[in-house]
Design an enzyme around this catalytic site. Structure first.
Site, PDB file in Angstrom:
ATOM      1  N   PHE A 225      15.027   5.720  -7.655  1.00  0.00           N
ATOM      2  CA  PHE A 225      15.722   4.811  -6.736  1.00  0.00           C
ATOM      3  C   PHE A 225      15.511   3.341  -7.049  1.00  0.00           C
ATOM      4  CE2 PHE A 225      12.158   6.427  -3.766  1.00  0.00           C
ATOM      5  CZ  PHE A 225      11.239   5.478  -4.179  1.00  0.00           C
ATOM      6  N   HIS A 243       7.607   2.017   3.373  1.00  0.00           N
ATOM      7  CA  HIS A 243       6.207   1.622   3.583  1.00  0.00           C
ATOM      8  C   HIS A 243       5.346   1.769   2.330  1.00  0.00           C
ATOM      9  CE1 HIS A 243       4.118   5.725   4.640  1.00  0.00           C
ATOM     10  NE2 HIS A 243       4.995   5.872   3.662  1.00  0.00           N
TER      11      HIS A 243
END
Length: 333
Positions: A225, A243
């Protein structure tokens, strides 16, 4: 913190982790089952010293995992049943991951606090813990199993919290072995799904989709990604992804998601939300401990809602217009 709790109590908390880990490693929950058993009987089932096992069982009783039926027989509590790998709400794989992997990582927390660097950075293995772990099939298997434990508990809450009725194709970015996507598709039989993650997750994800009977409307796409996010979905899920990374890396992920979405598409972010002002509270403690785990483990950070909003907008998303974004607290404390 209770009035009777002291630093002496808190600093010994690692002993509870050790008790839970050993119980999971010995498959004690499975051995005890539904009926109370004696230490002698259990020691034969799990191949341990009888007297030492009884002492462990007493320790498990004091933290609520067992009940001591009489002097020498023990049964499981509802909490203890979460160490049974076959339980619906099992945390056994997470207990093993915590006891074998995270405990070792946390032993170097002081180095991360002093330098602001993660363990892999301090070890000279780069900024990406997941890439560094690619050479360890054992770590990958343990990590994926632990993530399944967590995702299985939160998937029903995500399905309940978000309206997928207008979606046509849902893309789970960093979807691992497909636990969350599978839960969403089972609840919405008209949806199609794409799981997107590193190639090492593909075999397990495809097997999972076959078990659920959704392989005909769900596929796996391998990729990174940070390079690109596949097109073809009108709704993107990002659960426990942002996170893991610092702001600059997050912006890359978010921009790739933005580029993959059509006009009017939806981005759903599921993360812990840090309090603006922390207090001595179990929920705040859980989030703060996760934040420190990110510091040591991936170099990421748990963020407040305002920090998430700023980050998301900096990646080019516009709230309540072309793309709607929402952050929710995913995990029970």
């Amino acid at each position: 913190m209770s009035q009777s709790e002291s630093i002496h109590d808190l600093v010994q908390a690692h002993r509870i982790t050790a008790v839970i880990y050993v119980a999971a490693k010995l498959n004690l929950a499975e051995a005890i089952g539904e009926d109370a058993k004696s230490a002698a009987e259990l020691s034969g089932l799990v191949s341990t010293d009888e007297r030492a096992l009884r002492r462990l069982l007493v320790g498990m009783t004091t933290v609520g995992l067992c009940k001591q039926v009489d002097r020498d027989r023990f049964s499981l509590t509802d909490l203890g049943r979460q160490l049974d790998g076959s339980a619906d709400q099992s945390f056994k794989d997470w207990a093993l991951f915590e006891g074998e992997m995270l405990v070792q990582s946390w032993s170097g927390l002081i180095d991360s606090v002093r330098t602001g660097k993660s363990a892999t950075q301090l070890w000279g293995e780069g900024d990406d813990r997941y890439a560094a772990a690619g050479n360890s099939p054992e770590w990958i298997a343990r990590f994926n199993a632990a993530m399944v434990n967590l995702t299985r508990t939160v998937a029903p809450r995500i399905v309940e919290a978000f309206d997928f009725s207008t979606a046509r194709v849902v893309l789970d970015v960093g979807g691992g072995t497909g636990e969350l996507l599978g839960g969403v598709l089972r609840h919405h039989p008209g949806l199609e799904g794409i799981a997107f993650d590193l190639a090492r997750c593909e075999e397990a994800a495809r097997a999972h989709f076959d078990r659920l009977g959704i392989a005909n409307r769900c596929r796996f796409v391998a990729g990174n990604f940070f390079e690109t996010v596949p097109c073809g979905a009108d709704t993107i899920l990002l659960k426990s992804i942002i996170h893991n990374w610092k702001d600059d890396r997050c912006r890359i992920i978010l921009r790739n998601c933005r580029d993959a979405l059509p006009s009017g598409g939806k981005l759903i972010i599921v993360e812990r939300i840090m309090p603006e002002v922390a207090v001595a509270d179990p929920e705040h403690r859980s989030r703060a401990m996760s934040d420190l785990n990110m510091l040591r483990g991936t170099g990421g950070v748990e963020r407040t809602e305002s920090e998430y909003c700023t980050l998301i907008e900096s990646a080019g998303f516009v709230f309540a217009k072309t793309v709607q974004c929402r952050c929710v607290q995913p995990y029970p404390v």
